[in-house]
Design an enzyme around this catalytic site. Structure first.
Site, PDB file in Angstrom:
ATOM      1  N   ASN A 140      -5.426   2.781 -12.986  1.00 21.77           N
ATOM      2  CA  ASN A 140      -3.931   2.079 -12.300  1.00 21.77           C
ATOM      3  C   ASN A 140      -3.506   2.400 -12.695  1.00 21.77           C
ATOM      4  O   ASN A 140      -2.556   3.471 -13.515  1.00 21.77           O
ATOM      5  CB  ASN A 140      -4.683   0.778 -13.325  1.00 21.77           C
ATOM      6  CG  ASN A 140      -3.617  -0.576 -12.809  1.00 21.77           C
ATOM      7  OD1 ASN A 140      -3.671  -0.838 -11.462  1.00 21.77           O
ATOM      8  ND2 ASN A 140      -3.097  -1.368 -13.651  1.00 21.77           N
ATOM      9  N   HIS A 149       0.774   1.302 -13.291  1.00 19.46           N
ATOM     10  CA  HIS A 149       1.625   0.049 -14.010  1.00 19.46           C
ATOM     11  C   HIS A 149       2.929   0.954 -13.939  1.00 19.46           C
ATOM     12  O   HIS A 149       2.783   2.113 -14.668  1.00 19.46           O
ATOM     13  CB  HIS A 149       0.849  -0.067 -15.034  1.00 19.46           C
ATOM     14  CG  HIS A 149       1.803  -1.618 -15.582  1.00 19.46           C
ATOM     15  ND1 HIS A 149       1.605  -2.424 -15.527  1.00 19.46           N
ATOM     16  CD2 HIS A 149       2.953  -1.452 -16.552  1.00 19.46           C
ATOM     17  CE1 HIS A 149       2.657  -3.496 -16.103  1.00 19.46           C
ATOM     18  NE2 HIS A 149       3.273  -2.684 -16.619  1.00 19.46           N
ATOM     19  N   ALA A 175       7.834   7.636  -9.741  1.00 23.11           N
ATOM     20  CA  ALA A 175       6.877   8.003 -10.718  1.00 23.11           C
ATOM     21  C   ALA A 175       5.556   7.427  -9.860  1.00 23.11           C
ATOM     22  O   ALA A 175       4.906   8.856 -10.196  1.00 23.11           O
ATOM     23  CB  ALA A 175       7.381   7.337 -11.741  1.00 23.11           C
ATOM     24  N   ILE A 212      -7.149  -9.381 -11.526  1.00 18.46           N
ATOM     25  CA  ILE A 212      -7.424  -8.435 -12.943  1.00 18.46           C
ATOM     26  C   ILE A 212      -9.000  -9.207 -13.282  1.00 18.46           C
ATOM     27  O   ILE A 212      -9.832  -9.694 -12.732  1.00 18.46           O
ATOM     28  CB  ILE A 212      -7.851  -9.350 -14.027  1.00 18.46           C
ATOM     29  CG1 ILE A 212      -5.330  -9.294 -14.190  1.00 18.46           C
ATOM     30  CG2 ILE A 212      -7.691  -9.113 -15.374  1.00 18.46           C
ATOM     31  CD1 ILE A 212      -5.025  -9.740 -15.339  1.00 18.46           C
ATOM     32  N   GLY A 246       0.415  -1.211   0.298  1.00 14.25           N
ATOM     33  CA  GLY A 246      -0.121   0.491  -0.168  1.00 14.25           C
ATOM     34  C   GLY A 246       0.637   1.346   0.103  1.00 14.25           C
ATOM     35  O   GLY A 246       0.169   2.585   0.439  1.00 14.25           O
TER      36      GLY A 246
END
Ligand code: GRF
Length: 207
Positions: free
Chosen positions: A110, A112, A182, A95, A14
């Protein structure tokens, strides 16, 4: 002003959820409010982070419910009861089927850990993404926040940020750098951007 009600779906540590909580506290996220955290793993540390921040939590596991459909229906019920506007997948390791994603067009985001369309799609999660980036020999990788549709990592891109690969990088070192430089930045920024749009559109409808 009304805020978009956000549910964050998690499975593990988390740290991205923490970045969202911190961003909310700092006012980087001001158009939305984390109203619920759902975990499909009862032992996820993310649940502790949510509790510490005073955010309601729910644990919903597929094993308990028996099927993907029952699992997704249960999640939908929970989202409805908290009147959720926006769903954020932050390290959610399951998924979601088309049956689910089709109900929330451009309302699921989301994060990634690569620059999509590189190193993404089915099977590309966790350390594997960084292993493949290093194996390929790219000199730049990064993270992407995108909308979620029925294609894994295939929805419209919202934000991306590049991260340099350094000599001697291991998948673990690279994973940490990508998160820090990022993911933890662009996820809150994207969530604010989408929340703001949702709230503005809502105003137009109400007028
Ligand atoms: C992150 O690398 C994220 O990009 C991926 O899963 C990881 C989750 O980490 N989808 P955390 O649970 O947010 O710490």
């Amino acid at each position: 002003m009304d805020k978009a009600r956000i549910a964050v779906l998690v499975s593990g540590g988390g740290t991205n959820l923490q970045a969202l909580i911190n961003a909310q506290n700092k006012g980087i996220i001001s158009s939305g409010q984390i109203a619920l955290v759902i975990s499909n793993n009862p032992n996820a540390f993310a649940l502790k982070r949510a509790a510490k921040a005073g955010i309601p939590t729910a644990v919903i596991t597929k094993s308990e419910l028996g099927s993907q459909q029952a699992f997704e229906e249960r999640i939908k019920k929970e989202l409805q009861s908290y009147q959720i506007d926006l769903i954020v997948l932050a390290g959610f390791m399951s998924i979601l089927s088309k049956n689910f994603t089709a109900d929330f067009p451009e309302r699921i985001v989301n994060v990634h850990p690569s620059l999509i369309p590189a190193f993404c799609g089915k099977g590309y999660y966790g350390l594997r993404v960084h292993e493949e980036a290093l194996k390929y020999g790219v000199t730049v990788t990064g993270a992407t926040v995108h909308f979620v549709n029925e294609i894994p990592d295939g929805g419209r891109i919202i934000l991306q940020k590049a991260v340099k690969i350094k000599e001697g990088d291991t998948p673990e070192i690279l994973q940490k750098r990508v998160m820090k430089q990022a993911e933890w930045k662009i996820l809150p920024e994207a969530v604010e951007q989408v929340s703001k749009k949702l709230m503005n559109n809502r105003k137009v409808v109400l007028r």
